[in-house]
Design a protein around this motif. Structure first.
Motif: not given
Ligand SMILES: Cc1cc2nc3c(=O)[nH]c(=O)nc-3n(C[C@H](O)[C@H](O)[C@H](O)COP(=O)(O)O)c2cc1C
Length: 323
Positions: A22-24, A26, A116-118, A120, A193, A210, A212, A266, A268, A309, A311
């Motif tokens: 995962p990354s900020i 993506n 693993r996924r984010t 929401r 995203i 968050r 967006f 997350p 952030s 999401t 890559r």
């Molecule tokens: C350091 C970091 C901060 C993130 N902050 C947020 C956030 O504030 N809100 C949110 O909805 N997702 C946040 N994410 C999730 C990312 O958007 C997500 O990891 C990325 O879109 C990839 O999707 P996936 O986690 O489903 O693979 C964060 C991820 C990371 C690693």
């Protein structure tokens, strides 16, 4: 295949598995260089969120998750490893130092990395069990950072901090433009995203997700966050190596949570904005530096996994040095 070819193959495989990290937004702000005997991790300035993350804290957290993902892949192949995290670039160097039989938990972690996924969507009314939370706190700590589970009053203070940070970011034209460039639509370039991972409407929860400001297509459910647990990932230092380590701990925590069917979201923005970062710091009683706030909750079994999401293709993030 001789031994050094085998080492190189396994290092390429580890860098490839790290693409799942995962990354900020993506942004996938990392790049790997595979050499004869080692794998080097670099941050990529072109994929840093210059406005939202001018100091690169979120970039380093993201690179830390990729680093841990690479190590999980080596563990799953039964390769022991040594990691150096020098100050500066490369951010980290991994050496594969010999083979042992892979432990079953390493194989499981590798599976978790792929699912693993984010998520929401809202969480269920079932709180995360106490012993699961204790397990997650322990797992995080093994990675070097710590996890502070917030009490009820602190959750309200977090809600205020999230709200203020969200307000500050949404009133900053440059941050808004930057977010719009990374979020929404179909994301054919392999970063950002997509709309399919964002709720149609931001759910009404105590601690806001968050926003967006982009139309999503994900049905978020009619739940709430009343049974959710909020926690802050924190640690002893505010230097680049501390943030990288924090990312490694985040990855550990997230994979362990996935294994326990606990969703992790997350949050952030309160860490990105300096004055709310101070609020979180005070909330921790000055015992450490806050790296990230997270929501933990149980998943609705009726929900299927949120969509993947995209890559970047391996060729854009992995360079194999011949020889
Ligand atoms: C350091 C970091 C901060 C993130 N902050 C947020 C956030 O504030 N809100 C949110 O909805 N997702 C946040 N994410 C999730 C990312 O958007 C997500 O990891 C990325 O879109 C990839 O999707 P996936 O986690 O489903 O693979 C964060 C991820 C990371 C690693």
């Amino acid at each position: 295949m001789n031994d050094s070819d085998e080492v190189k193959r396994v290092l390429v495989q580890a860098a490839d598995a790290a693409r799942f990290a995962p990354s900020i937004h993506n942004t996938q702000p990392w790049r790997w260089v595979v050499r004869e005997d080692r794998l080097e991790l670099f941050g990529v300035a072109e994929r840093q969120l210059r406005e939202q993350d001018p100091d690169g804290r979120m970039l380093l957290l993201s690179c830390g998750t990729a680093l841990h993902h690479a190590l999980v892949a080596l563990d799953a192949e039964g390769w022991r490893h040594e990691v150096e995290r020098p100050a500066g670039e490369p951010l980290a160097t991994i050496r594969a130092t010999g083979q042992v039989p892979a432990r079953p938990e390493a194989t499981r972690h590798f599976q978790m990395l792929q699912v693993r996924r984010t998520d929401r969507r809202t969480v269920t009314d079932e709180p995360v069990p106490e012993d699961t939370l204790r397990h997650l706190v322990k797992v995080t700590q093994e990675g070097g950072a710590r996890l502070h589970v917030l009490g009820r009053d602190q959750v309200l203070a977090l809600a205020v901090a999230v709200d203020r940070a969200g307000h500050a970011e949404s009133h900053d034209d440059r941050i808004r433009a930057e977010t719009a460039a990374w979020v929404g639509g179909e994301r054919p370039g392999g970063t950002g995203i997509p709309a399919s991972a964002l709720p149609e409407e931001v759910p009404l929860t105590t601690v806001a997700e968050r926003d967006f400001k982009v139309a999503g297509t994900l049905a978020a459910g009619d739940g709430h966050d009343q049974a959710a647990t909020y926690a802050v990932l924190y640690g002893p230092g505010d230097g680049p190596q501390d943030w990288l380590r924090a990312g490694e701990s985040l990855s550990r925590l997230w994979l362990a949570a996935t294994e326990q069917a606990v969703s992790l979201l997350p949050l952030s923005s309160p860490v990105e904005i300096p004055f709310t970062r101070q609020t979180l710091r005070r909330m921790l009683g000055d015992i450490g530096f806050p790296y990230l706030a997270v929501r933990l909750g149980t998943l609705d079994p009726a929900h299927s996994a949120p969509p993947k999401t995209p890559r970047l293709p391996a060729g854009q993030v992995i360079e194999i040095v011949p020889g």
